[in-house]
Design a protein around this motif. Sequence first.
Motif, PDB file in Angstrom:
ATOM      1  N   ARG A 127       0.851  -1.177   0.000  1.00 20.00           N
ATOM      2  CA  ARG A 127       0.000   0.000   0.000  1.00 20.00           C
ATOM      3  C   ARG A 127       0.893   1.236   0.000  1.00 20.00           C
ATOM      4  N   PRO A 128       0.348   2.413  -0.283  1.00 19.70           N
ATOM      5  CA  PRO A 128       1.135   3.623  -0.080  1.00 19.70           C
ATOM      6  C   PRO A 128       1.612   3.671   1.372  1.00 19.70           C
ATOM      7  N   TRP A 129       2.878   3.955   1.556  1.00 20.21           N
ATOM      8  CA  TRP A 129       3.489   3.868   2.888  1.00 20.21           C
ATOM      9  C   TRP A 129       3.626   5.259   3.487  1.00 20.21           C
ATOM     10  N   ARG A 130       2.765   5.590   4.439  1.00 20.53           N
ATOM     11  CA  ARG A 130       2.849   6.880   5.120  1.00 20.53           C
ATOM     12  C   ARG A 130       3.986   6.834   6.137  1.00 20.53           C
ATOM     13  N   ALA A 131       4.905   7.754   6.009  1.00 19.49           N
ATOM     14  CA  ALA A 131       6.148   7.727   6.797  1.00 19.49           C
ATOM     15  C   ALA A 131       5.946   8.447   8.123  1.00 19.49           C
ATOM     16  N   THR A 132       5.197   7.850   9.024  1.00 19.00           N
ATOM     17  CA  THR A 132       4.840   8.508  10.283  1.00 19.00           C
ATOM     18  C   THR A 132       6.042   8.686  11.210  1.00 19.00           C
ATOM     19  N   VAL A 133       6.998   7.769  11.173  1.00 18.23           N
ATOM     20  CA  VAL A 133       8.190   7.914  12.011  1.00 18.23           C
ATOM     21  C   VAL A 133       8.966   9.160  11.604  1.00 18.23           C
ATOM     22  N   ALA A 134       9.189   9.330  10.310  1.00 18.90           N
ATOM     23  CA  ALA A 134       9.898  10.509   9.816  1.00 18.90           C
ATOM     24  C   ALA A 134       9.130  11.787  10.129  1.00 18.90           C
ATOM     25  N   GLU A 135       7.821  11.747   9.967  1.00 15.79           N
ATOM     26  CA  GLU A 135       7.008  12.930  10.244  1.00 15.79           C
ATOM     27  C   GLU A 135       7.125  13.355  11.704  1.00 15.79           C
ATOM     28  N   GLN A 136       7.067  12.400  12.616  1.00 17.10           N
ATOM     29  CA  GLN A 136       7.149  12.716  14.039  1.00 17.10           C
ATOM     30  C   GLN A 136       8.496  13.327  14.401  1.00 17.10           C
ATOM     31  N   ARG A 163      18.182  12.262   9.109  1.00 16.32           N
ATOM     32  CA  ARG A 163      17.948  11.420  10.278  1.00 16.32           C
ATOM     33  C   ARG A 163      16.508  10.896  10.296  1.00 16.32           C
ATOM     34  N   ALA A 164      15.562  11.747   9.955  1.00 16.63           N
ATOM     35  CA  ALA A 164      14.156  11.352   9.973  1.00 16.63           C
ATOM     36  C   ALA A 164      13.862  10.300   8.899  1.00 16.63           C
ATOM     37  N   VAL A 165      14.369  10.523   7.700  1.00 17.80           N
ATOM     38  CA  VAL A 165      14.129   9.567   6.610  1.00 17.80           C
ATOM     39  C   VAL A 165      14.809   8.235   6.908  1.00 17.80           C
ATOM     40  N   ASP A 166      16.025   8.296   7.441  1.00 17.57           N
ATOM     41  CA  ASP A 166      16.736   7.060   7.788  1.00 17.57           C
ATOM     42  C   ASP A 166      15.972   6.269   8.845  1.00 17.57           C
ATOM     43  N   HIS A 206      14.773  12.786   0.585  1.00 17.13           N
ATOM     44  CA  HIS A 206      15.637  13.899   0.967  1.00 17.13           C
ATOM     45  C   HIS A 206      15.547  15.028  -0.049  1.00 17.13           C
ATOM     46  N   ASP A 207      15.613  14.686  -1.332  1.00 18.84           N
ATOM     47  CA  ASP A 207      15.558  15.712  -2.371  1.00 18.84           C
ATOM     48  C   ASP A 207      14.200  16.411  -2.391  1.00 18.84           C
TER      49      ASP A 207
END
Length: 335
Positions: free
Chosen positions: A269-278, A292-295, A319-320
């Motif tokens: 499914r589309p993957w919502r990046a909640t860890v990075a967002e937080q 750091r957030a994306v990693d 990142h871009d």
Amino acid sequence: MKPFAYVRATSLQEAVAAHARHPGSRYLGGGTNLVDLMKLGVESPGTLIDLTRLPLDQVEETGTGGLRVGATVANSDLAAHPLVRARYPALSQALLAGASGQLRNMATTGGNLLQRTRCPYFQDVSKPCNKREPGTGCAARDGVHRDLAVLGHSAHCVATHPSDMAVALAALDAEIELYGDERGPRRVAATGFHRLPGDHPERDTVIRPGEIITAVVLPPAAPGAVSLYRKARDRASYAFALASVAAVLQLADGRVRHVALAFGGLAHRPWRATVAEQLLAGSAPTDEAVRRAVDAELEQARPLRDNAFKVGLARNLAHDALTALVRAAGGEPPA
């Protein structure tokens, strides 16, 4: 091609009633995916219920300043709509990144959300596939899986969802409007509409039997928010995403007031990046903070033998994209 019956519905009630009368029937929109699957023998409905004459082909402003997009609005019309281009550029960009112009002219909003995976084992009826025939196994896990999932997959399925539009809708906090059974109309968040495979990969979405997508509802765009969609693929046109990202960003006083990030091409499914967002919320969007957030989000990845490259690809795309949005929102470029 196996013979099938055809019903042209003139109302939602008639369509739902026809579905109930004909077990195994399928709703037909533009047919750009369903008809292909019928030709391959993956789908063999006894009845097709045509929804294209229903009054679901309008894009309208909501009372709160959002947009309500009818389920039969063509992808090409939605991509070109001036309010979509002005308020939700990520959605327009995602639609234009998907398929060819001819297919976008036929494909509908509802059908785009319901399209099935392009996993080659799902499309080949001579191969085992738990999504197509539960219990037969997943040939892709040890087979050709370069293009398949690195996030959220299970022992039963490593397929990815092919929609570009759905990734943008997940990042934009859209809702899916459904009409169906006796419990009446309902709305489902776009982030929760598609499922991870788990033990039941044959279930792509949370849609109930007989339900019809009637619209997609977009919330009002936040003042000063900017968005975009970026996609990496094997060729410049008419190719599904190896990885893609939809991002929305709003800054206030040099800090992140709101951020939404969703990946495509990486999961069922589309993957919502909640860890990075937080991690980004409330912070100054420096290069270090973004990386750091994306990693941290992509630490959840579990690549297969031949698709580990997708993790780095998704990392660079995100990142871009966020770097570009920081500049567009008037913040200092990450440094």
